[in-house]
Each structure stands twice: as structure tokens, then as C-alpha cells.
Design a protein around this motif. Structure first.
Motif, mmCIF file in Angstrom:
data_model
loop_
_atom_site.group_PDB
_atom_site.id
_atom_site.type_symbol
_atom_site.label_atom_id
_atom_site.label_comp_id
_atom_site.label_asym_id
_atom_site.label_seq_id
_atom_site.Cartn_x
_atom_site.Cartn_y
_atom_site.Cartn_z
ATOM 1 N N GLU A 53 28.353 72.528 127.622
ATOM 2 C CA GLU A 53 28.083 73.605 128.579
ATOM 3 C C GLU A 53 26.821 73.343 129.396
ATOM 4 O O GLU A 53 26.682 73.822 130.510
ATOM 5 C CB GLU A 53 27.971 74.949 127.873
ATOM 6 C CG GLU A 53 26.678 75.132 127.100
ATOM 7 C CD GLU A 53 26.556 76.515 126.481
ATOM 8 O OE1 GLU A 53 25.539 77.164 126.741
ATOM 9 O OE2 GLU A 53 27.460 76.917 125.742
ATOM 10 N N ARG A 56 27.569 71.354 132.761
ATOM 11 C CA ARG A 56 28.401 71.921 133.814
ATOM 12 C C ARG A 56 27.733 71.730 135.168
ATOM 13 O O ARG A 56 26.581 72.080 135.350
ATOM 14 C CB ARG A 56 28.622 73.408 133.537
ATOM 15 C CG ARG A 56 30.021 73.845 133.857
ATOM 16 C CD ARG A 56 30.286 75.261 133.403
ATOM 17 N NE ARG A 56 30.612 75.264 131.975
ATOM 18 C CZ ARG A 56 30.084 76.109 131.106
ATOM 19 N NH1 ARG A 56 29.218 76.998 131.476
ATOM 20 N NH2 ARG A 56 30.429 76.048 129.852
ATOM 21 N N ARG A 69 17.867 78.092 124.517
ATOM 22 C CA ARG A 69 19.313 77.841 124.436
ATOM 23 C C ARG A 69 19.585 76.420 123.948
ATOM 24 O O ARG A 69 20.490 76.188 123.153
ATOM 25 C CB ARG A 69 19.973 78.078 125.806
ATOM 26 C CG ARG A 69 21.456 77.868 125.822
ATOM 27 C CD ARG A 69 22.171 78.929 125.002
ATOM 28 N NE ARG A 69 23.596 78.692 125.012
ATOM 29 C CZ ARG A 69 24.375 78.882 123.956
ATOM 30 N NH1 ARG A 69 23.889 79.352 122.840
ATOM 31 N NH2 ARG A 69 25.655 78.632 124.033
ATOM 32 N N LEU A 73 21.646 75.524 120.570
ATOM 33 C CA LEU A 73 22.844 74.675 120.538
ATOM 34 C C LEU A 73 22.670 73.481 119.596
ATOM 35 O O LEU A 73 23.594 73.111 118.875
ATOM 36 C CB LEU A 73 23.181 74.182 121.945
ATOM 37 C CG LEU A 73 23.758 75.219 122.908
ATOM 38 C CD1 LEU A 73 23.830 74.654 124.317
ATOM 39 C CD2 LEU A 73 25.136 75.657 122.447
#
Length: 166
Positions: A53, A56, A69, A73
Motif C-alpha cells: 500500500e 501505490r 504507519r 505495517l
């Protein structure tokens, strides 16, 4: 008499070293066999799976990622102790992340397409923030997060450290 090939001969290590060499900007962070192993076995699979992700719309160059984040992850993917390693050796670890991202992106590029610039991972809102007044020599070569406002910018002036005239 047969000899075991050194790890440097393996295609995985050579693949990482080729990508690593694209980053050289005079900083001379050598790619060690251990670095190549970590990129192949840990970080590349991370960016193919849980960290996908983050990639992207990324086509190369700077990749800005929210620190919280990113760590979340990594921990969810089973990669622990990354925060401590990032603080102690940010250059090497961020280089490994960049190489892993480029190896993942390379899989999706058509062969005839020109390769994008090397990925440099930029962490935004890293914690803890260090006050500007607290920046001292003990934080050299460590990951430091500061928040500041630029009030004035001037031209870069070269610093002459030695000159000789004849």
C-alpha cells in the motif's frame, strides 16, 4: 576438490548489489552480504505483501511515508526492533528499504521502459521530535526528527578549507 561458492556469487546478492550501486552519490555505504540477505529475505517480501500500500502511485525517486504507519505495517509483518535500528543506523536501513522498493517496482516495469531514479525513503512525523536547540554532535549519524519553519533562504556559499597559490 570442490569449493562452496561465496555468498557474493549468488544471483540474489548480485541482484541487490546492482540495485544498491545505483544509489552511490559519493556517500560510499558498501553493500555487505548481510545487507543483501536482509533485503532479499525480509524487506522485499514486505513491500510485495503488507507494505504494498505504501507503493501505490510511486514511480521512483522520493517516497514519503508516515513514520507511525510504516512502523505499524512492519510490526504487523513480523519485523520487530526496526525503530531502534532506524535511530542507530538510518543511512544503511533506509538504503535497504529503497533498494527493496526498487526491486519490487522493477518486476512490474516493461523491459524497454527507462528505469526511474532510485527510491529514497523519506519518513514524515518520525518520533520523538528533537528541539532544534538540542541538536548536538551526539546525534550525528542518527535519525533525528525536527519541526521548524524556514524564514529565510540564501545562496549556497562554498567553504574553502585549503587553498594554494603559485
Amino acid at each position: 576438490m570442490t569449493t562452496q561458492p561465496h555468498a557474493i556469487d549468488s544471483p540474489e546478492v548480485l541482484r541487490v548489489r546492482c540495485e544498491w550501486d545505483r544509489f552511490e552519490r559519493g556517500d560510499a555505504i558498501p553493500c555487505l552480504d548481510g545487507d543483501a540477505g536482509i533485503v532479499n529475505e525480509i524487506f522485499e517480501p514486505f513491500f510485495q505483501e503488507g507494505g504494498a500500500e505504501l507503493l501505490r502511485d510511486h514511480v521512483g525517486g522520493d517516497l514519503v511515508v508516515e513514520y507511525a504507519r510504516f512502523v505499524e505495517l512492519l510490526n504487523a509483518h513480523g519485523i520487530d526492533d526496526v525503530e531502534e535500528s532506524l535511530v542507530k543506523t538510518p543511512d544503511r536501513l533506509l538504503r535497504m528499504f529503497g533498494v527493496a522498493v526498487d526491486l519490487v517496482l522493477k518486476e512490474f516495469l516493461p523491459r524497454e521502459q527507462k528505469r526511474p531514479p532510485p527510491t529514497i525513503l523519506r519518513l514524515r512525523n518520525a518520533t520523538p521530535e528533537t528541539p532544534l536547540a538540542a541538536l548536538r554532535s551526539d546525534v550525528v549519524d542518527r535519525l533525528v526528527s525536527i519541526r521548524a519553519t524556514v524564514t529565510r533562504v540564501g545562496p549556497v556559499k562554498p567553504l574553502v578549507t585549503e587553498a594554494s597559490f603559485s
